[in-house]
Design a protein around this motif. Structure first.
Motif, mmCIF file in Angstrom:
data_model
loop_
_atom_site.group_PDB
_atom_site.id
_atom_site.type_symbol
_atom_site.label_atom_id
_atom_site.label_comp_id
_atom_site.label_asym_id
_atom_site.label_seq_id
_atom_site.Cartn_x
_atom_site.Cartn_y
_atom_site.Cartn_z
ATOM 1 N N ILE A 32 102.099 69.554 56.941
ATOM 2 C CA ILE A 32 100.727 70.014 57.142
ATOM 3 C C ILE A 32 100.251 69.599 58.538
ATOM 4 N N GLY A 33 99.682 70.546 59.261
ATOM 5 C CA GLY A 33 99.195 70.272 60.616
ATOM 6 C C GLY A 33 100.182 70.628 61.711
ATOM 7 N N ASP A 34 101.433 70.952 61.348
ATOM 8 C CA ASP A 34 102.427 71.326 62.348
ATOM 9 C C ASP A 34 102.207 72.751 62.825
ATOM 10 N N SER A 151 95.527 79.109 65.662
ATOM 11 C CA SER A 151 94.754 78.286 66.584
ATOM 12 C C SER A 151 95.217 78.642 67.994
ATOM 13 N N ILE A 156 99.239 77.170 62.621
ATOM 14 C CA ILE A 156 99.289 75.803 62.104
ATOM 15 C C ILE A 156 99.433 75.829 60.581
ATOM 16 N N GLU A 158 98.754 74.891 56.966
ATOM 17 C CA GLU A 158 97.594 74.352 56.248
ATOM 18 C C GLU A 158 97.861 74.137 54.760
ATOM 19 N N PRO A 190 88.172 72.480 55.322
ATOM 20 C CA PRO A 190 89.557 72.018 55.178
ATOM 21 C C PRO A 190 90.113 72.382 53.806
ATOM 22 N N THR A 194 96.587 70.555 49.682
ATOM 23 C CA THR A 194 97.417 71.042 50.789
ATOM 24 C C THR A 194 98.877 71.238 50.409
#
Length: 208
Positions: A32-34, A151, A156, A158, A190, A194
């Motif tokens: 997550i976030g990559d 982004s 990204i 999520e 958010p 996740t």
């Protein structure tokens, strides 16, 4: 001499540890976030498609799927509904078939084209022939879902996991994880859940 030999051994150990870490990271795939790496795969209509073709979208729903897997078949109508519901809102579906077709003839590219035509897929159905995209994502099953938010020029991660909580019975679904994730992103919030466990058939990897 012994000092140089010891330093040489230390260098070898450090190199081996670095290599093992690199392999472990590749096997683990994205978190997550990559930001995902770009890719281009052949669609059933002959076009080559990848994330770069979706820069005007808010994000993507990437689903690793297959022809032969009963779980993937059980979700086909629900995947169609996800694409109908969210493509107009900026989150279209991309399906990717990662299996080695020698394990199941039903997963061949010709059979993919037939399946997409018979079911009138409204989304791309791409062949990951080298399996490099599935490995990069860390996909392990079909279906296995990755919800991505754009982004800038990057996408990204999520959400990773299952489509919902009931693969057997669409009428018995209590939690729609992908819908929950996309709805949150559309509202600028958010994602709450996740990650979930992907339930399905294990990806059939080629012998390296």
């Amino acid at each position: 001499m012994r000092r140089h030999h010891k330093a040489y051994l230390v260098a070898i150990v450090v190199s081996l540890l670095a290599t093992m870490t690199s392999y472990a990271q590749q096997a683990r795939g994205y978190s997550i976030g990559d930001a995902i790496a770009s890719f281009s795969l052949k669609n059933v209509d002959g076009r080559t498609i990848g994330p770069g073709d979706y820069q005007g979208q808010k994000g993507l729903i990437v689903i690793f799927s297959s022809n032969h897997c009963p779980f993937s078949k059980a979700y086909e109508d629900r995947v169609q509904e996800l694409n109908r519901k969210y493509s107009a809102q900026g989150y279209p579906v991309i399906a990717i078939m990662p299996n080695d077709p020698t394990a199941y003839e039903e997963d061949s590219f010709d059979q993919m084209k037939i399946r997409a035509s018979e079911k009138n897929f409204s989304y791309p159905y791409l062949l990951d022939d080298s399996q490099s995209v599935a490995r990069a994502f860390g996909a392990s099953r079909t279906p296995h879902v990755f919800v991505l938010k754009r982004s800038g020029d990057r996408f990204i991660v999520e959400y990773i996991g299952a489509i919902d909580d009931n693969p057997q019975d669409a009428s018995g679904v209590q939690r729609r994880y992908v819908e929950e994730a996309v709805n949150s992103l559309l509202l600028g919030r958010p994602v709450v859940v996740t990650t979930t466990k992907a339930i399905g058939c294990a990806i059939k990897w080629k012998n390296m």
